[in-house]
Write a protein that holds these residues in place. Sequence first.
Motif, short mmCIF file in Angstrom:
data_model
loop_
_atom_site.label_atom_id
_atom_site.label_comp_id
_atom_site.label_asym_id
_atom_site.label_seq_id
_atom_site.Cartn_x
_atom_site.Cartn_y
_atom_site.Cartn_z
N ILE A 1 -3.68 1.84 3.76
CA ILE A 1 -2.70 2.08 2.69
C ILE A 1 -2.41 0.80 1.92
O ILE A 1 -2.31 0.79 0.68
CB ILE A 1 -1.41 2.68 3.30
CG1 ILE A 1 -1.70 4.08 3.85
CG2 ILE A 1 -0.31 2.74 2.25
CD1 ILE A 1 -0.52 4.70 4.57
N LEU A 2 -2.28 -0.32 2.66
CA LEU A 2 -2.04 -1.61 1.99
C LEU A 2 -3.21 -1.98 1.09
O LEU A 2 -3.02 -2.46 -0.03
CB LEU A 2 -1.83 -2.69 3.05
CG LEU A 2 -1.65 -4.13 2.53
CD1 LEU A 2 -0.42 -4.23 1.63
CD2 LEU A 2 -1.57 -5.12 3.68
N LEU B 1 -5.40 0.10 -0.40
CA LEU B 1 -5.44 0.97 -1.57
C LEU B 1 -4.37 0.59 -2.60
O LEU B 1 -4.65 0.52 -3.81
CB LEU B 1 -5.25 2.43 -1.13
CG LEU B 1 -6.38 3.03 -0.29
CD1 LEU B 1 -6.01 4.44 0.16
CD2 LEU B 1 -7.68 3.05 -1.06
N LYS B 2 -3.15 0.33 -2.13
CA LYS B 2 -2.10 -0.05 -3.05
C LYS B 2 -2.38 -1.41 -3.69
O LYS B 2 -2.08 -1.62 -4.88
CB LYS B 2 -0.76 -0.08 -2.32
CG LYS B 2 -0.24 1.29 -1.92
CD LYS B 2 1.14 1.21 -1.31
CE LYS B 2 1.68 2.60 -0.99
NZ LYS B 2 3.04 2.54 -0.39
N SER B 3 -2.97 -2.32 -2.93
CA SER B 3 -3.29 -3.63 -3.48
C SER B 3 -4.37 -3.53 -4.55
O SER B 3 -4.29 -4.20 -5.59
CB SER B 3 -3.75 -4.57 -2.35
OG SER B 3 -2.75 -4.72 -1.37
N GLU C 1 -4.94 -0.95 -6.43
CA GLU C 1 -4.32 -0.34 -7.62
C GLU C 1 -3.51 -1.38 -8.40
O GLU C 1 -3.59 -1.46 -9.63
CB GLU C 1 -3.43 0.81 -7.19
CG GLU C 1 -2.77 1.55 -8.35
CD GLU C 1 -1.88 2.68 -7.89
OE1 GLU C 1 -1.32 3.37 -8.75
OE2 GLU C 1 -1.73 2.84 -6.66
N ALA C 2 -2.74 -2.21 -7.68
CA ALA C 2 -1.95 -3.24 -8.35
C ALA C 2 -2.84 -4.28 -9.01
O ALA C 2 -2.55 -4.74 -10.13
CB ALA C 2 -1.02 -3.91 -7.33
#
Length: 351
Positions: free
Chosen positions: A192-193, A195-197, A199-200
């Motif tokens: 999850i970290l 994927l979010k990273s 995206e950011a």
Amino acid sequence: MAIVLIYFHTDDSLHDFKLFTRKLYPSRFESGSRVEYSEETQRLFLVQSREVPTSSLSLFDYTPELCPFDHGDYYSSNNSIPGSSNCCCFNKHQPVKLESYFQLCPCHKLCLTLDSHAAACAAHELALSRIFRKKFIKYAKSIAGMDSSFENVDSSDEIGIIWIPFVIEIKLEYPKQKIDYSWFYRIQSLIILKLKSEEAMALLSTLGGGFSALGDYYERHSLEAGKIALRQLKIALTICDPLIAARCYLYVALSLMQRGYLRESKDIIRKQYSFAKGHFIKDYRLIAMCKGLWARLKFMYYLQKLERQGIPCNVQHGILSNFCLNYNVCNILQPTNGQDESIIQMRVGAS
């Protein structure tokens, strides 16, 4: 001479086998041979293939599979097949491949049942370590009874028998699946970290690219692009990705270059280029970025040199728009203020 055979099988197929000598050194059957497992009889067979010239074939060697034609009318009393010139399988230039079957019969046999995962590890170590072979055979003897019965021997005259002094039969068992929930939760949080990273990073790269493009015109946009690059660097260090971090350092170097800090930018580019060349993962895009920024840095130093010599110059999109006709430059069109760079023609000649 091979005296130890260890083979791994399921109910319907043979997966692997190991053959060893008396001193437990690796051995093998003759070249051109293969081992097959019979699901119906649960026996091992050695299949030996050989090529024989068609001129030496006799009625005893002939089988209907050798040729699609019927040769019954050509059989003679001397066990030969006359009229071979009319048969496709008796071309003297094409030898016929014959196979012989031999049953592998153990004098002493051990039967084990192992988990498939443990069996795969055991097969790997059996192929590598002689010490492991000794301990594995000792372990097998301690947990399994020795069987020396010959009830499963095919006494047919059509199939030969090869006796092997010691055989270990290992039947593979489907492993019991156990879900490791604690490891799952750890990996899930990391995914999850990640994927979010990503995206950011994508959003910040788009935003930073726009500010960096305007940084050639306005210093405040260049400063803002540098702040965005530092945010990207923080994310890259959080997810422990050194290659992305190196790119973020190059974005910072570009921001410093646009604001006139050439020496600081030069140090960053050199360090990141050395890192990219020495890293075990060759990121050629990162190397190309370093080379591109270095070329731009050389151009900026060249402009700085011209300004020190009192030559007026202006840079828009990295293109000289105003220049005097001195210092090896001639045939320059009128300045375009960065609106149409394709019509600028520059020819460098001798002074």
